[in-house]
Write a protein that holds these residues in place. Structure first.
Motif, PDB file in Angstrom:
ATOM      1  N   GLU A  43      44.946  23.284 -20.430  1.00  0.00           N
ATOM      2  CA  GLU A  43      43.495  23.150 -20.543  1.00  0.00           C
ATOM      3  C   GLU A  43      42.978  22.053 -19.609  1.00  0.00           C
ATOM      4  O   GLU A  43      41.918  22.203 -18.991  1.00  0.00           O
ATOM      5  N   GLU A  44      43.712  20.967 -19.494  1.00  0.00           N
ATOM      6  CA  GLU A  44      43.295  19.868 -18.605  1.00  0.00           C
ATOM      7  C   GLU A  44      43.224  20.340 -17.145  1.00  0.00           C
ATOM      8  O   GLU A  44      42.282  20.003 -16.427  1.00  0.00           O
ATOM      9  N   ILE A  45      44.205  21.128 -16.726  1.00  0.00           N
ATOM     10  CA  ILE A  45      44.193  21.668 -15.363  1.00  0.00           C
ATOM     11  C   ILE A  45      43.011  22.611 -15.179  1.00  0.00           C
ATOM     12  O   ILE A  45      42.306  22.564 -14.163  1.00  0.00           O
ATOM     13  N   MET A  46      42.786  23.471 -16.174  1.00  0.00           N
ATOM     14  CA  MET A  46      41.670  24.414 -16.085  1.00  0.00           C
ATOM     15  C   MET A  46      40.343  23.669 -15.950  1.00  0.00           C
ATOM     16  O   MET A  46      39.537  23.978 -15.073  1.00  0.00           O
ATOM     17  N   TYR A  47      40.116  22.690 -16.804  1.00  0.00           N
ATOM     18  CA  TYR A  47      38.861  21.934 -16.736  1.00  0.00           C
ATOM     19  C   TYR A  47      38.745  21.172 -15.418  1.00  0.00           C
ATOM     20  O   TYR A  47      37.656  21.072 -14.862  1.00  0.00           O
ATOM     21  N   TYR A  48      39.859  20.640 -14.945  1.00  0.00           N
ATOM     22  CA  TYR A  48      39.837  19.912 -13.667  1.00  0.00           C
ATOM     23  C   TYR A  48      39.368  20.847 -12.549  1.00  0.00           C
ATOM     24  O   TYR A  48      38.508  20.485 -11.746  1.00  0.00           O
ATOM     25  N   CYS A  49      39.927  22.049 -12.512  1.00  0.00           N
ATOM     26  CA  CYS A  49      39.548  23.019 -11.479  1.00  0.00           C
ATOM     27  C   CYS A  49      38.110  23.487 -11.652  1.00  0.00           C
ATOM     28  O   CYS A  49      37.347  23.532 -10.678  1.00  0.00           O
ATOM     29  N   LEU A  50      37.731  23.851 -12.881  1.00  0.00           N
ATOM     30  CA  LEU A  50      36.377  24.355 -13.099  1.00  0.00           C
ATOM     31  C   LEU A  50      35.323  23.297 -12.787  1.00  0.00           C
ATOM     32  O   LEU A  50      34.237  23.620 -12.311  1.00  0.00           O
ATOM     33  N   SER A  51      35.649  22.037 -13.022  1.00  0.00           N
ATOM     34  CA  SER A  51      34.672  20.987 -12.717  1.00  0.00           C
ATOM     35  C   SER A  51      34.573  20.737 -11.215  1.00  0.00           C
ATOM     36  O   SER A  51      33.687  20.025 -10.769  1.00  0.00           O
ATOM     37  N   ARG A  52      35.441  21.360 -10.453  1.00  0.00           N
ATOM     38  CA  ARG A  52      35.404  21.275  -8.994  1.00  0.00           C
ATOM     39  C   ARG A  52      35.289  22.680  -8.388  1.00  0.00           C
ATOM     40  O   ARG A  52      35.871  22.979  -7.360  1.00  0.00           O
TER      41      ARG A  52
END
Length: 194
Positions: A43-52
């Motif tokens: 989830e942390e990776i997903m949010y990191y990507c989606l926020s960029r």
């Protein structure tokens, strides 16, 4: 002139792609290197990507590259757990391309041309596994393919091609098991709500 008009039509108005800064690349690589099968790291990776999302091309390149390189970022061999964690992260980013984040829908477009090589790499990881690890890997990979099929993220032809790439079959060979055998009890592969 016709070419320029076609290019303008392909571009979405108001969406400008940017690049990740070197520090953002390093952070995403660190997250991927430390990814486990725990939902929180994925989830942390997903949010990191989606926020960029404005740098979707770079995010996809790095996540896909983390699977294709065949090694962890520190040079160690890419094992089945790390490969699956990275596949789950990629899947969550792709399945959440509908998020109300500007440019999030471009993730699947950037990933699509690289998916067959990803599943061919996963097939290589599969061949290097013992029978128990292979069964676990199969279940998780097929769960991702099943989630993609159910969500209509990708067409059935591409799902079949990815299934065949993973199983080492040519497109003409019949499928056995594969995406159709995906377990509904998978720990991941479903879109997260943002």
């Amino acid at each position: 002139q016709q070419q320029q008009q076609q290019q303008r039509r392909r571009r979405r108005p108001g969406v400008q792609e940017s690049r990740l800064a070197a520090s953002e690349v390093a952070e995403l690589e660190r997250l991927l290197d430390q990814a486990t099968l725990s939902r929180s790291t994925i989830e942390e990776i997903m949010y990191y990507c989606l926020s960029r999302a404005e740098a979707a091309r770079d995010c996809v390149r790095i996540v896909v590259g983390s699977i294709l390189t065949g090694a962890d970022f520190d040079g160690g061999r890419l094992g089945p757990a790390a490969a699956v964690a990275r596949l789950f992260a990629l899947s969550d980013v792709l399945l959440n391309g509908h998020a109300t984040v500007r440019n999030a829908s471009s993730f699947p477009r950037h990933a699509r041309p690289q998916l067959v090589p990803v599943f061919e790499r996963l097939a290589q990881v599969r061949r290097e596994c013992g029978p128990i690890a292979r069964g676990e890997l199969d279940g998780r990979v097929f769960a991702v393919l099943g989630a993609w099929r159910e969500s209509l993220a990708f067409g059935s032809e591409l799902i079949a091609e990815l299934n065949n790439a993973y199983l080492g079959k040519s497109a003409a060979q019949p499928q056995q098991g594969g995406a159709a055998a995906a377990s509904p009890d998978s720990i991941d592969g479903e879109p997260l709500s943002c």
